[in-house]
Design a protein around this motif. Structure first.
Motif, PDB file in Angstrom:
ATOM      1  N   ILE A  10       0.871  -1.170   0.000  1.00  0.00           N
ATOM      2  CA  ILE A  10       0.000   0.000   0.000  1.00  0.00           C
ATOM      3  C   ILE A  10       0.909   1.220   0.000  1.00  0.00           C
ATOM      4  O   ILE A  10       1.736   1.380   0.897  1.00  0.00           O
ATOM      5  N   PRO A  11       0.809   2.101  -0.991  1.00  0.00           N
ATOM      6  CA  PRO A  11       1.675   3.284  -1.006  1.00  0.00           C
ATOM      7  C   PRO A  11       1.386   4.193   0.186  1.00  0.00           C
ATOM      8  O   PRO A  11       0.246   4.307   0.633  1.00  0.00           O
ATOM      9  N   THR A  12       2.439   4.825   0.703  1.00  0.00           N
ATOM     10  CA  THR A  12       2.293   5.724   1.853  1.00  0.00           C
ATOM     11  C   THR A  12       1.933   7.140   1.427  1.00  0.00           C
ATOM     12  O   THR A  12       1.480   7.925   2.239  1.00  0.00           O
ATOM     13  N   GLY A  13       2.194   7.464   0.157  1.00  0.00           N
ATOM     14  CA  GLY A  13       2.017   8.840  -0.287  1.00  0.00           C
ATOM     15  C   GLY A  13       3.286   9.649  -0.089  1.00  0.00           C
ATOM     16  O   GLY A  13       3.331  10.833  -0.388  1.00  0.00           O
ATOM     17  N   CYS A  14       4.343   9.005   0.409  1.00  0.00           N
ATOM     18  CA  CYS A  14       5.644   9.634   0.619  1.00  0.00           C
ATOM     19  C   CYS A  14       6.627   8.976  -0.348  1.00  0.00           C
ATOM     20  O   CYS A  14       7.097   7.859  -0.088  1.00  0.00           O
ATOM     21  N   PRO A  15       6.927   9.613  -1.491  1.00  0.00           N
ATOM     22  CA  PRO A  15       7.737   8.974  -2.531  1.00  0.00           C
ATOM     23  C   PRO A  15       9.062   8.366  -2.054  1.00  0.00           C
ATOM     24  O   PRO A  15       9.381   7.250  -2.465  1.00  0.00           O
ATOM     25  N   PRO A  16       9.853   9.029  -1.191  1.00  0.00           N
ATOM     26  CA  PRO A  16      11.110   8.384  -0.786  1.00  0.00           C
ATOM     27  C   PRO A  16      10.894   7.039  -0.087  1.00  0.00           C
ATOM     28  O   PRO A  16      11.659   6.092  -0.297  1.00  0.00           O
ATOM     29  N   ILE A  17       9.854   6.935   0.714  1.00  0.00           N
ATOM     30  CA  ILE A  17       9.577   5.674   1.407  1.00  0.00           C
ATOM     31  C   ILE A  17       9.020   4.645   0.427  1.00  0.00           C
ATOM     32  O   ILE A  17       9.444   3.493   0.414  1.00  0.00           O
ATOM     33  N   ASP A  18       8.088   5.069  -0.409  1.00  0.00           N
ATOM     34  CA  ASP A  18       7.501   4.149  -1.380  1.00  0.00           C
ATOM     35  C   ASP A  18       8.557   3.632  -2.365  1.00  0.00           C
ATOM     36  O   ASP A  18       8.556   2.461  -2.721  1.00  0.00           O
TER      37      ASP A  18
END
Length: 91
Positions: A10-18
């Motif tokens: 599930i994407p977090t909406g935080c690109p560096p983490i995703d």
């Protein structure tokens, strides 16, 4: 990462983490640690808000923030009314 793993993320909406982790996997417990004033509360509420906006169910627990504080911040996020106005009751 296999397709099967990608489907469960599930994407977090935080690109560096995703980009680095692929997102959150169903059933994971996420623990956020950082120094004082490191932006933990804001980040975790943004994460919760992103997930809610994606139609995901979220359980949010905090030992630092009161229920009222969390509610004010999330209400401000979803209504575009500033947190300051919620707190001062000047709606």
């Amino acid at each position: 990462m296999s397709t099967e793993e990608d489907d469960s993320c599930i994407p977090t909406g935080c690109p560096p983490i995703d980009d680095n982790s692929g997102g959150i996997r169903r059933g994971e417990l996420i623990v956020i640690l950082a120094r004082t004033s490191g932006g933990k509360s804001v980040w975790k509420q943004d994460l919760a808000g992103n997930l809610v906006e994606m139609g995901r169910k979220v359980s949010y627990f905090s030992k630092e923030d009161s229920a009222e504080s969390v509610a004010f911040r999330l209400d401000a996020r979803f209504t575009a009314i500033s947190n300051k106005k919620f707190r001062s009751s000047t709606l």
